[in-house]
Design a protein around this motif. Structure first.
Motif, PDB file in Angstrom:
ATOM      1  N   THR A   1      -6.686  -5.094  -9.185  1.00 58.97           N
ATOM      2  CA  THR A   1      -5.951  -4.258 -10.148  1.00 58.97           C
ATOM      3  C   THR A   1      -4.451  -4.561 -10.152  1.00 58.97           C
ATOM      4  O   THR A   1      -3.688  -3.799 -10.733  1.00 58.97           O
ATOM      5  N   GLU A   2      -4.052  -5.651  -9.548  1.00 58.22           N
ATOM      6  CA  GLU A   2      -2.631  -5.954  -9.396  1.00 58.22           C
ATOM      7  C   GLU A   2      -1.917  -6.058 -10.753  1.00 58.22           C
ATOM      8  O   GLU A   2      -0.872  -5.431 -10.949  1.00 58.22           O
TER       9      GLU A   2
ATOM     10  N   VAL B   1      -2.491  -1.749  -3.507  1.00 57.82           N
ATOM     11  CA  VAL B   1      -3.316  -1.314  -4.626  1.00 57.82           C
ATOM     12  C   VAL B   1      -4.742  -1.815  -4.405  1.00 57.82           C
ATOM     13  O   VAL B   1      -4.990  -2.641  -3.524  1.00 57.82           O
TER      14      VAL B   1
ATOM     15  N   LEU C   1       3.238   0.300 -14.076  1.00 56.89           N
ATOM     16  CA  LEU C   1       4.578   0.514 -13.535  1.00 56.89           C
ATOM     17  C   LEU C   1       5.630   0.263 -14.613  1.00 56.89           C
ATOM     18  O   LEU C   1       6.591   1.021 -14.751  1.00 56.89           O
TER      19      LEU C   1
ATOM     20  N   LYS D   1      -3.293   3.984 -10.552  1.00 60.44           N
ATOM     21  CA  LYS D   1      -3.843   2.880  -9.770  1.00 60.44           C
ATOM     22  C   LYS D   1      -3.139   2.672  -8.433  1.00 60.44           C
ATOM     23  O   LYS D   1      -3.541   1.859  -7.639  1.00 60.44           O
ATOM     24  N   LEU D   2      -2.079   3.403  -8.207  1.00 64.05           N
ATOM     25  CA  LEU D   2      -1.320   3.240  -6.975  1.00 64.05           C
ATOM     26  C   LEU D   2      -2.099   3.735  -5.770  1.00 64.05           C
ATOM     27  O   LEU D   2      -2.719   4.793  -5.814  1.00 64.05           O
ATOM     28  N   THR D   3      -2.065   2.988  -4.701  1.00 66.53           N
ATOM     29  CA  THR D   3      -2.638   3.445  -3.446  1.00 66.53           C
ATOM     30  C   THR D   3      -1.537   4.014  -2.570  1.00 66.53           C
ATOM     31  O   THR D   3      -1.519   5.198  -2.282  1.00 66.53           O
TER      32      THR D   3
ATOM     33  N   ASP E   1      -2.931  -4.955 -13.729  1.00 65.96           N
ATOM     34  CA  ASP E   1      -2.994  -3.656 -14.414  1.00 65.96           C
ATOM     35  C   ASP E   1      -1.943  -2.705 -13.844  1.00 65.96           C
ATOM     36  O   ASP E   1      -1.300  -1.957 -14.591  1.00 65.96           O
ATOM     37  N   THR E   2      -1.766  -2.727 -12.536  1.00 63.02           N
ATOM     38  CA  THR E   2      -0.771  -1.866 -11.902  1.00 63.02           C
ATOM     39  C   THR E   2       0.637  -2.257 -12.334  1.00 63.02           C
ATOM     40  O   THR E   2       1.473  -1.391 -12.602  1.00 63.02           O
TER      41      THR E   2
ATOM     42  N   VAL F   1       1.201   7.427 -11.083  1.00 64.19           N
ATOM     43  CA  VAL F   1       0.579   6.165 -11.493  1.00 64.19           C
ATOM     44  C   VAL F   1      -0.819   6.126 -10.896  1.00 64.19           C
ATOM     45  O   VAL F   1      -0.978   6.073  -9.679  1.00 64.19           O
TER      46      VAL F   1
END
Length: 120
Positions: free
Chosen positions: A11-12, A7, A19, A77-79, A14-15, A75
């Motif tokens: 933003t960990e 991510v 989730l 914010k997901l990379t 927030d992610t 989602v």
């Protein structure tokens, strides 16, 4: 099995919350990040600080990685889930042990602990 989601750094948490809200417990058993505490000396005094052990990464536990992958596309914010071009690669116990050993060799006095977010 454990998998790693990359991510945007910062933003960990927030992610994790996204989730928790958007992915069913059926697909995602747990999601979490690892923190560690260390001591830093500044202004002549020692101060305890908490930092992310793996900035930019969220760890997940699932038995349905392909279905989770499809759900994660929604989602924002997901990379990406770490893997190669053909499949997603789960973490194995030996790799987790090497992460812990790396932390112990750092300049920090590492005391790793997880900020776990159990889904449900």
């Amino acid at each position: 099995m454990w998998y790693v989601i990359q991510v945007l750094s910062g933003t960990e948490e927030d992610t994790l919350e996204l989730l928790r809200k958007q992915i069913s417990e059926e697909l995602l058993r747990k999601c979490f990040v690892f923190y560690y505490e260390g001591m830093r000396k500044y202004s002549g005094e020692w101060h305890k600080q908490k930092k992310l052990l793996f900035p930019g990464y969220v760890f997940v536990i699932t038995d349905q990685i392909n279905d989770l992958y499809l759900a994660l596309r929604n989602v924002r914010k997901l990379t990406r889930i770490l893997g190669d071009r053909e499949c997603f690669i789960p973490l194995v116990k030996q790799r987790l042990n090497s992460f812990a050993a790396s932390a112990e060799r750092s300049s920090w006095s590492a005391c790793p602990w997880a900020s776990s977010r159990t889904i449900g």
